[in-house]
Design a protein around this motif. Structure first.
Motif, PDB file in Angstrom:
ATOM      1  N   LYS A  61      62.440  -7.343 -11.758  1.00  0.00           N
ATOM      2  CA  LYS A  61      61.902  -6.555 -12.865  1.00  0.00           C
ATOM      3  C   LYS A  61      62.159  -5.064 -12.683  1.00  0.00           C
ATOM      4  O   LYS A  61      62.556  -4.369 -13.631  1.00  0.00           O
ATOM      5  N   CYS A  81      70.374 -11.543 -18.822  1.00  0.00           N
ATOM      6  CA  CYS A  81      68.985 -11.462 -19.273  1.00  0.00           C
ATOM      7  C   CYS A  81      68.228 -12.756 -18.968  1.00  0.00           C
ATOM      8  O   CYS A  81      67.082 -12.730 -18.510  1.00  0.00           O
ATOM      9  N   LEU A  85      65.029 -12.579 -16.250  1.00  0.00           N
ATOM     10  CA  LEU A  85      63.674 -12.887 -16.707  1.00  0.00           C
ATOM     11  C   LEU A  85      63.199 -14.252 -16.215  1.00  0.00           C
ATOM     12  O   LEU A  85      62.013 -14.456 -15.972  1.00  0.00           O
ATOM     13  N   ARG A  89      59.815 -14.564 -14.000  1.00  0.00           N
ATOM     14  CA  ARG A  89      58.685 -15.418 -14.369  1.00  0.00           C
ATOM     15  C   ARG A  89      58.367 -16.431 -13.279  1.00  0.00           C
ATOM     16  O   ARG A  89      57.196 -16.713 -12.994  1.00  0.00           O
TER      17      ARG A  89
END
Length: 303
Positions: A61, A81, A85, A89
């Motif tokens: 991040k 992307c 991500l 997560r």
């Protein structure tokens, strides 16, 4: 690039570097100890795993967020992307799960031998490694839908139909299946938070009883040094309290963003709060856990 973007970019850069340095120190320390001795405590395996996933949270991040705020645009395509991500997560879920298990592990370790938890207390160290593998497998499968719905910001044609994450975008109109998965892992978050609150309450009660017993034995005017078990409990309580505080603030801010207008500084603040626990937790352990300091000093003397 505005001065506001520069401020947030430098802040994320400092937070990521600061947290990564602390987590990497713990990872290196535990790795060296595992090869050279002394023998690692059972709880050290959980702390090692926590440091690893927290590093993954920060890197997945902090780095893209810093690059975007410092003016490097369009550096991630759809695949980039999705992966960034997705692993963020997964790592965030693993951090929650590990902190929850850490809290439960310490609460069970405090239980007296005469209690109903005595049998679990004897067996729970054997479940640490299987638990970590199970958590990884579960979270890697749980967040698969991210690989289908995340897109690079430049690929989204209609700005009103996306939830902008500065460098990536999430379609707001999600399908029923995706909404179902979001509901499932929201319930898992609530379950983990509930377990942490329950076990923390038990540990606070234990420390209070222990304090009362010490006062009765030694008298009000005498003090005795805390046992290693008590100091470990205080450290875990501090970690859990910090996690719950940042998680609550992050959740409230996320809800406000969903219900209201998406504002750039709120997005940045939300990202900053989400990374506060991974960045600060290693230093809480280093300062509050005397065993970590002693082992670090021992290794330093050897060098």
């Amino acid at each position: 690039m505005t001065s506001n973007d520069m401020f947030w970019g430098l802040l994320f850069l400092f937070q990521t570097a600061f947290g990564t340095m602390g987590n990497s120190f713990l990872l290196g320390l535990y790795t060296i100890i595992s090869f050279t001795g002394p023998r690692l405590r059972h709880i050290d395996l959980l702390l090692f795993h926590l440091a690893f996933v927290n590093n993954l949270v920060l890197l997945s991040k902090g780095i893209p967020q810093t690059m975007a705020d410092l003016g490097l645009s369009n550096f991630l395509d759809d695949v980039g992307c999705k992966l960034v991500l997705y692993f963020h997560r997964v790592a965030r879920g693993l951090s929650l799960c590990t902190t929850c298990f850490l809290s439960g592990f310490q609460a069970i370790s405090l239980s007296p031998r005469s209690s109903k938890l005595a049998e679990i207390k004897a067996k729970i160290p054997k479940f640490i490694v299987p638990f970590c593998f199970l958590c990884w497998t579960f979270h890697l499968m749980l967040y698969w839908f991210i690989l289908l719905n995340i897109k690079a910001s430049t690929r989204m044609k209609n700005i009103t139909e996306r939830d902008n994450l500065i460098y990536c975008s999430v379609p707001i109109g999600v399908s029923f299946n995706v909404a179902r998965y979001v509901f499932i892992f929201s319930l898992l978050d609530v379950l983990c938070i509930g377990i942490m609150l329950t076990t923390s309450g038990y540990m606070v009660f234990f420390l209070y009883r222990h304090h009362q017993k010490v006062q009765y034995i030694h008298g009000n005017n005498l003090t005795s040094s805390s046992s290693p078990e008590t100091r470990a409990t205080q450290t875990i309580l501090l970690l859990v309290s910090m996690f719950l505080s940042f998680y609550s603030l992050n959740s409230i801010l996320t809800l406000c963003m969903r219900l209201g207008k998406l504002i750039s500084w709120l997005v940045h603040l939300n990202v900053f709060l989400a990374a506060c626990f991974p960045a600060c937790s290693p230093f809480v352990l280093i300062v509050s856990d005397s065993q970590i300091r002693k082992r670090a000093l021992t290794l330093w003397d050897r060098i």
